[in-house]
Design a protein around this motif. Structure first.
Motif, PDB file in Angstrom:
ATOM      1  N   TYR A   1      -3.369   7.253   3.286  1.00  0.00           N
ATOM      2  CA  TYR A   1      -3.282   6.524   2.030  1.00  0.00           C
ATOM      3  C   TYR A   1      -3.095   7.513   0.881  1.00  0.00           C
ATOM      4  CZ  TYR A   1      -4.772   2.181   4.272  1.00  0.00           C
ATOM      5  OH  TYR A   1      -4.839   1.070   5.058  1.00  0.00           O
TER       6      TYR A   1
ATOM      7  N   LEU B   1       1.615   4.971   0.970  1.00  0.00           N
ATOM      8  CA  LEU B   1       1.232   5.963   1.961  1.00  0.00           C
ATOM      9  C   LEU B   1       1.931   7.287   1.654  1.00  0.00           C
ATOM     10  CD1 LEU B   1       1.452   3.845   5.237  1.00  0.00           C
ATOM     11  CD2 LEU B   1      -0.470   4.079   3.648  1.00  0.00           C
TER      12      LEU B   1
ATOM     13  N   LYS C   1       0.848  -1.179   0.000  1.00  0.00           N
ATOM     14  CA  LYS C   1       0.000   0.000   0.000  1.00  0.00           C
ATOM     15  C   LYS C   1       0.895   1.243   0.000  1.00  0.00           C
ATOM     16  CE  LYS C   1      -4.370  -1.161  -0.012  1.00  0.00           C
ATOM     17  NZ  LYS C   1      -5.303  -0.672  -1.043  1.00  0.00           N
TER      18      LYS C   1
END
Length: 612
Positions: free
Chosen positions: A548, A478, A476
């Motif tokens: 995010y 960030l 993911k």
């Protein structure tokens, strides 16, 4: 493939070239020699630099002089070879002398600027078969009456395109006006600009054109790559590329003499085995630098286009363009310095965003794609260097006369016997690469352009770089509200993340740093933990904000700055320094709601101030 004997080369010449190491003719030699040893003709031959053009015209030229028994003439040479630079002039002369080793009464004399003209005049007076000359010096000798061309039957223009690029057209017209009309002309070139066509129309008769490969195309054995970086980071990019190729032996081409000397001085200061070659050096200095480069004492030669002409080194691994030339033909000439004699080579261009259009133009001319590459990170560079060290150790064979080493080996073994094998290897590696490892541990990242060729900078940065919000599979992406302007580098970002998330080692993937913020990848199952943990802390009174990454990241950053939520910027010192946090965000909010309240004053320290 035919042999030199089948091409019709006489025995004395075959014997000489066999001693040099010639085994079979190269394509340009096989195509050109049969025409030149037959009837006298005018000929244009197009072939890339380093493909054996000197032997293609030199062997038939010497053979005709020997077979016709033309004695050296003190007034007028039998043949004239013109070259654009003194380096190429000397190279051609040395080759012709080597070829004619077993031929009687063959005299080859070079005449070029930068050397004593009186000495050259004395050499001409002793008699000469072939004169190899640069245009400027030959015009000077003609004006002095020290040489005539009335008996010259063959004129060779070697690297004709480069002679025209260097502005020798007027000198060529002057020289050719002294040559008889019935003479024959051989024109060798790597490319075919319009000016060569005009020479052919004016001075050649029913010429034969031979093309080895395709017009203006690059050597198929050369791999072409380019890096697109910010102009201010070009030198750092050069260092990283050189570090990534530990066995590099090549030429770095610069546009000006001043830039050439500047880059060479910086590389020498940084410990690289380099030197400069440009027009401001004396001939003695140039000869000294080139000799060191030829024998491998210099691994990187920083040179201008003109100075590198005639540099005859067959085993170069790299050609690096420290900026692209204005003319695509110059790129072809530069790249042709590597991948010679059937070897492979790598041509690398370091460009800034405004040079991207030149890439397309060069690709059209050479008929090849130039691949976009991204600079290796510090870990990749160090890994490449370490494996190279391991290979050197593995392939090192002790010399037979190493009795001195054998005599002291027992004592060395006893001295180091207490150290475990892995620990010993680790110590050797640390001693060999401590400086390199320290450099890449602290060096800032280099700005590279996005797919549209744009270099990130402060204005509009968030808007331009939303595509960076894409993470690798299983990760993911960030976003954190600190960046390069805060002196945040990858190693310190990694440490910050793990300090804020105690008890577990967070695996961090790709990191992209910008002026006021940064993106970083973490494993998908750890993303929420990282966000929740890091958002409880502040740095020097400024809240850490991790979220995010998405397309709204740039706009959100702008709203926070405009509202003043992040407070004043306090990071003006040299290093990215974290002051101990005062308290959590939750407690700070409570104090804002209840002025003067003593509640929520609990601190969450995480680590002391960084030091370099």
């Amino acid at each position: 493939m035919k042999s030199f004997q089948e091409l019709g080369i006489i025995d004395p010449l075959q014997r000489a070239i066999e001693e040099i190491g010639f085994e079979n003719p190269m394509p340009v030699q096989e195509a050109v020699i049969p025409y030149l040893i037959g009837e006298d003709i005018d000929l244009i031959a197009l072939a890339q630099t380093g493909t054996g053009k000197t032997a293609a015209f030199g062997l038939p030229l010497l053979q005709k002089i020997a077979v016709c028994n033309i004695a050296p003439n003190s007034k007028s040479p039998a043949a004239l070879v013109l070259s654009p630079t003194r380096e190429l002039c000397l190279q051609i002369t040395n080759d012709l002398i080597s070829y004619s080793k077993y031929l009687d009464k063959i005299s080859v004399v070079p005449v070029y600027g930068g050397a004593s003209i009186e000495v050259q005049i004395k050499s001409l007076k002793r008699g000469v078969s072939v004169v190899v000359a640069t245009p400027g010096r030959l015009v000077d000798l003609l004006n002095r009456g020290a040489i005539t061309l009335q008996d010259t039957h063959t004129v060779v223009l070697d690297e004709a395109d480069e002679m025209l690029n260097m502005g020798f057209m007027e000198s060529l017209n002057e020289i050719l006006s002294h040559v008889p009309d019935e003479r024959h002309m051989l024109l060798f070139s790597a490319t075919m600009p319009k000016e060569i066509g005009s020479i052919a129309k004016s001075y050649m008769h029913n010429f034969k054109e031979i093309v080895v490969g395709s017009r203006n195309t690059a050597n198929a054995n050369i791999k072409h790559q380019y890096y697109l970086v910010a102009a201010r980071h070009k030198y750092l990019a050069l260092k990283r590329i050189v570090d990534y190729y530990p066995e590099v032996y090549g030429i770095v081409f610069c546009r000006t003499r001043a830039e050439t000397q500047d880059i060479a001085d910086k590389l020498i200061q940084d410990g690289y085995n380099a030197d400069a070659l440009h027009g401001e050096l004396s001939q003695a200095q140039r000869d000294y630098v080139m000799q060191k480069f030829r024998i491998g004492h210099i691994r990187l030669l920083i040179a201008t286009d003109v100075a590198a002409r005639g540099l005859d080194v067959d085993n170069l691994t790299h050609v690096i363009h420290y900026g692209l030339p204005d003319e695509a033909e110059s790129y072809t000439h530069r790249s042709g310095r590597t991948a010679r004699a059937g070897r492979t080579g790598l041509s690398i261009a370091i460009c800034h965003s405004r040079e991207k259009s030149k890439i397309k133009n060069i690709e059209k001319v050479i008929g090849r794609e130039i691949e976009r590459q991204f600079l290796p990170n510090g870990m990749q560079v160090c890994e490449k260097q370490l494996y190279n060290l391991a290979n050197r150790i593995e392939n090192e064979v002790p010399e037979e006369n190493s009795e001195g080493i054998e005599a002291i080996m027992p004592g060395i073994i006893r001295k180091l016997d207490w150290i475990e094998r892995e620990d010993l290897i680790r110590r050797i590696v640390s001693m060999e690469f401590s400086k390199l490892l320290d450099y890449y541990r602290t060096t800032p990242e280099i700005d590279e352009a996005d797919l549209r060729g744009r270099i990130p900078h402060e204005k509009g940065e968030g808007k331009r770089d939303r595509k960076n919000a894409r993470a690798e599979e299983g990760m993911k992406r960030l976003r954190i509200n600190f960046g390069k302007s805060d002196k945040l580098f990858p190693d310190k970002l990694i440490e910050l993340v793990n300090r804020c998330c105690p008890g577990t080692r967070i695996k961090i993937g790709k990191i992209d740093l910008f002026a006021r913020f940064a993106f970083f990848d973490v494993e998908e199952n750890e993303a929420d933990t990282v966000i929740n943990s890091m958002n409880d802390y502040e740095v020097g009174g400024r809240l850490i904000n991790v979220e995010y990454a998405n397309e709204d990241s740039g706009r959100e950053e702008g709203r926070r700055r405009k509202s003043g939520r992040n407070g004043k910027r306090e990071f003006r010192d040299r290093d990215f320094s974290f002051a101990p946090p005062r308290n959590s965000r939750k407690d700070r909010k409570k104090r804002a709601d209840k002025k003067g309240s003593k509640k929520g004053d609990k601190k969450k320290p995480f680590y002391e101030k960084f030091s370099k």
